[in-house]
Design an enzyme around this catalytic site. Structure first.
Site, PDB file in Angstrom:
ATOM      1  N   GLY A   1       0.853  -1.190   0.000  1.00  0.00           N
ATOM      2  CA  GLY A   1       0.000   0.000   0.000  1.00  0.00           C
ATOM      3  C   GLY A   1       0.884   1.235   0.000  1.00  0.00           C
TER       4      GLY A   1
ATOM      5  N   CYS B   1       5.419  -6.104   1.831  1.00  0.00           N
ATOM      6  CA  CYS B   1       5.747  -4.680   1.806  1.00  0.00           C
ATOM      7  C   CYS B   1       5.028  -3.917   2.929  1.00  0.00           C
ATOM      8  CB  CYS B   1       5.431  -4.128   0.424  1.00  0.00           C
ATOM      9  SG  CYS B   1       6.187  -2.535   0.160  1.00  0.00           S
ATOM     10  N   TYR B   2       4.038  -3.094   2.606  1.00  0.00           N
ATOM     11  CA  TYR B   2       3.263  -2.405   3.653  1.00  0.00           C
ATOM     12  C   TYR B   2       2.718  -3.433   4.650  1.00  0.00           C
ATOM     13  CZ  TYR B   2      -0.505   0.450   5.694  1.00  0.00           C
ATOM     14  OH  TYR B   2      -1.333   1.119   6.559  1.00  0.00           O
TER      15      TYR B   2
ATOM     16  N   HIS C   1       8.245  -7.116  -3.362  1.00  0.00           N
ATOM     17  CA  HIS C   1       6.999  -7.572  -4.016  1.00  0.00           C
ATOM     18  C   HIS C   1       7.217  -8.892  -4.762  1.00  0.00           C
ATOM     19  CE1 HIS C   1       4.365  -4.101  -3.338  1.00  0.00           C
ATOM     20  NE2 HIS C   1       5.500  -3.427  -3.300  1.00  0.00           N
TER      21      HIS C   1
ATOM     22  N   GLU D   1       4.971 -10.640  -6.131  1.00  0.00           N
ATOM     23  CA  GLU D   1       3.950 -10.832  -7.172  1.00  0.00           C
ATOM     24  C   GLU D   1       4.341 -10.245  -8.514  1.00  0.00           C
ATOM     25  OE1 GLU D   1       3.883  -8.827  -4.654  1.00  0.00           O
ATOM     26  OE2 GLU D   1       2.665  -7.038  -4.926  1.00  0.00           O
TER      27      GLU D   1
ATOM     28  N   GLY E   1     -14.510  -9.268 -30.900  1.00  0.00           N
ATOM     29  CA  GLY E   1     -13.175  -9.423 -30.317  1.00  0.00           C
ATOM     30  C   GLY E   1     -13.203 -10.386 -29.133  1.00  0.00           C
TER      31      GLY E   1
ATOM     32  N   ASP F   1     -12.538 -10.079 -25.856  1.00  0.00           N
ATOM     33  CA  ASP F   1     -13.087  -9.693 -24.558  1.00  0.00           C
ATOM     34  C   ASP F   1     -14.617  -9.705 -24.536  1.00  0.00           C
ATOM     35  OD1 ASP F   1     -10.424  -9.281 -24.347  1.00  0.00           O
ATOM     36  OD2 ASP F   1     -10.528  -7.100 -24.105  1.00  0.00           O
TER      37      ASP F   1
ATOM     38  N   LYS G   1      -5.566 -10.901 -19.825  1.00  0.00           N
ATOM     39  CA  LYS G   1      -5.924 -11.387 -21.168  1.00  0.00           C
ATOM     40  C   LYS G   1      -5.754 -12.902 -21.340  1.00  0.00           C
ATOM     41  CE  LYS G   1      -6.938  -9.733 -25.376  1.00  0.00           C
ATOM     42  NZ  LYS G   1      -7.820  -8.577 -25.620  1.00  0.00           N
TER      43      LYS G   1
END
Ligand code: XMP
Length: 512
Positions: free
Chosen positions: A54, A81-82, A168, A170, A224, A226, A368
């Site tokens: 954060g 982290c935070y 981090h 991730e 498309g 999405d 995606k």
């Protein structure tokens, strides 16, 4: 009920990326508001908690704090982290406030692998983004890893199952970060890795039904990836309560409208309304040559046509959209303040507010590649799931200068040849985009014994990861030769084919 990992969100732009990494480990997670009461987490069967990063300092007046009782739930906690500073702050350690942020690449030296760093190399590249840092360990904790600037880059209290990391795991830039997350999930929380795309679909179908009830949903289908996946998912959930609208703007590729009708109307049995608005689009575009003006006209006309079509459909309460997570936050940039990049994404402008429609965006948390997997699992064909991007303004930005029916027909024919050859050779699936561009330039040629004086088609075939940068694809000469000779032989009105060998930057992918 699936075993749930709770991700408490303290405002990091990477929170959704943490959730994505957990899905990659085939584990179910749910993102909760940072203040969610511990009792609720217990009631919902949470078996592990991750405290996100954060932007704030734990000491700030407005700093988001969790319910302290989460540390007494008896479930493992990983602070990122935070999150690790919160552990320091709440569990009796010390956090030093710093005005300078440590930002970017760093190195991690693992001193004591324990469960979190099990089976990892001792030295790893990591990515940092923090101002404050832990300066005194809370009681019960031991340091497990150090970084260039911190003796407490990794900490653990094995008794309580509490782990903390200053960097981090991730983000892509941290080496083996997903393994650290997996170690926490499997090694510490002992969850089963059995959450699959099918489970995601079942879960989201239940969520859509609960939200929509007996109401109607409308969705603008573009063909498309999405919007197609969003339509298929909504249809699975609510069947005929979903109405899709496909606008033919006269700027589509060859056979596109027929393909959409065949797939969704006949195959999926979706209530699909096709609106033929090509005349109005083309008449408004007559004589317009400036690319941005073309885009504005096409965008505005689309909203008007779509809005008008809704009136004939009757009352609806929801507008379905295929918004993906990267549309919500345009880019999880590491170069600047990520918060400043946030932008909401509405394909249909201010429509929802004007029409008093509520949004339903079932793919909002996905990336995606995950959407493609969902599409495939829902039975959409490969041609749809792995289709190349196609711009909203369609062939409107691929006919240079003013747009006419004749030029569009030439472009469509040339593009069809290109797509056929790209598909037949398998290169269609390997490049980012491959398309033809119409150049309003006449050049001399010979056809049979006749002199010709006809237009030029440019081939734009690029490789790219995210469309931010792109390079022209080095296709086999034999393939290029075949494409060129077929276009000049089969497409009336074209006497010359040229290959675009510019990269992006400085050229863009589209020509307009
Ligand atoms: P450029 O031409 O900017 O394109 O290098 C990057 C990617 O975006 C697509 N593109 C558009 N998509 N509306 C869209 O929906 C547009 O106006 C538009 N312009 C470009 C392009 O096809 C490429 O994938």
């Amino acid at each position: 009920m699936a075993q749930t990992i709770a991700v408490l969100d303290f405002g990091s732009q990477f929170t959704q990326v943490i959730a994505r990494r957990i899905r990659e480990c085939q584990v179910y997670s749910k993102i909760y508001h940072f203040s969610t009461p511990a009792a609720q987490l217990r009631m919902e069967g949470v078996v592990g908690i991750i405290l996100s990063g954060g932007p704030q300092s734990v000491y700030a007046q407005t700093a988001p704090h969790p319910d302290p009782a989460i540390f007494r739930l008896g479930v493992p906690v990983l602070g990122i982290c935070y999150g690790v500073q919160l552990m320091g702050h709440f569990l009796g350690g010390k956090v030093a406030h710093s005005k300078v942020r440590e930002y970017g690449h760093g190195h991690l030296m693992i001193k004591k692998p324990g469960k979190l760093f099990a089976k990892l190399p001792r030295r790893l590249r990591i990515w940092n983004s923090h101002g404050d840092k832990l300066t005194k360990l809370p009681p019960g904790f031991a340091a497990t890893a150090i970084s260039d600037n911190s003796p407490f880059a990794g900490i653990e209290d094995t008794k309580r199952g509490f782990y903390g990391i200053q960097f981090h795991p991730e983000v892509f830039h941290t080496e083996r970060g997903v393994d650290m997350i997996r170690n926490f999930l499997v090694g510490v929380c002992r969850v089963k890795q059995d959450w699959t795309t099918k489970d995601f679909i079942a879960h989201s179908v239940a969520g859509i039904r609960a939200k929509v009830g007996k109401s109607r949903v409308i969705l603008g289908l573009s063909g498309g990836v999405d919007s197609s996946v969003a339509a298929a998912l909504l249809h699975k959930a609510i069947g005929r309560q979903l109405t899709c609208v496909f606008v033919d703007n006269g700027l589509l590729r060859q056979g596109e409208r027929a393909h959409v009708e065949a797939l969704y109307k006949r195959n999926f049995k979706i209530d699909l309304r096709v609106v033929d608005a090509s005349k109005i689009f083309l008449s408004r575009l007559r004589g317009i040559t400036e690319p941005e003006q073309k885009r504005r006209i096409i965008g505005r006309t689309f909203v008007q046509v779509f809005e008008k079509s809704l009136k004939s459909i009757g009352h609806a309460d929801f507008l379905g959209q295929g918004t993906l997570y990267p549309d919500v936050i345009e880019s999880v940039s590491i170069a600047g303040n990520p918060a400043s990049l946030i932008k909401t994404h509405h394909n249909v402008g201010g429509l929802p507010a004007r029409m008093k429609l509520r949004l339903i965006e079932p793919l909002r948390e996905l990336f995606k590649d995950e959407v493609r997997h969902v599409g495939a699992a829902l039975g959409l064909p490969r041609e749809v799931v792995w289709r190349q991007p196609f711009p909203g303004p369609g062939l409107g930005v691929r006919v240079m200068g003013d747009i006419t029916v004749e030029k569009l027909a030439i472009l469509r024919n040339a593009d069809t040849v290109l797509q056929e050859e790209m598909m037949a050779s398998g290169h269609y699936w390997k490049v980012w985009q491959s398309f033809a561009v119409f150049l309003p330039v006449k050049t001399v040629g010979v056809f049979g014994d006749q002199r010709t004086y006809d237009y030029v088609i440019a081939l734009r075939i690029v490789e790219s990861i995210d469309a931010m940068t792109a390079d022209w694809a080095k296709l086999p000469h034999a393939l290029l030769q075949k494409i060129s000779s077929r276009i000049t032989n089969e497409v009336r009105g074209v006497s010359r084919v040229v290959l675009d060998i510019s990269s992006k930057p400085p050229a863009t992918i589209e020509w307009e």
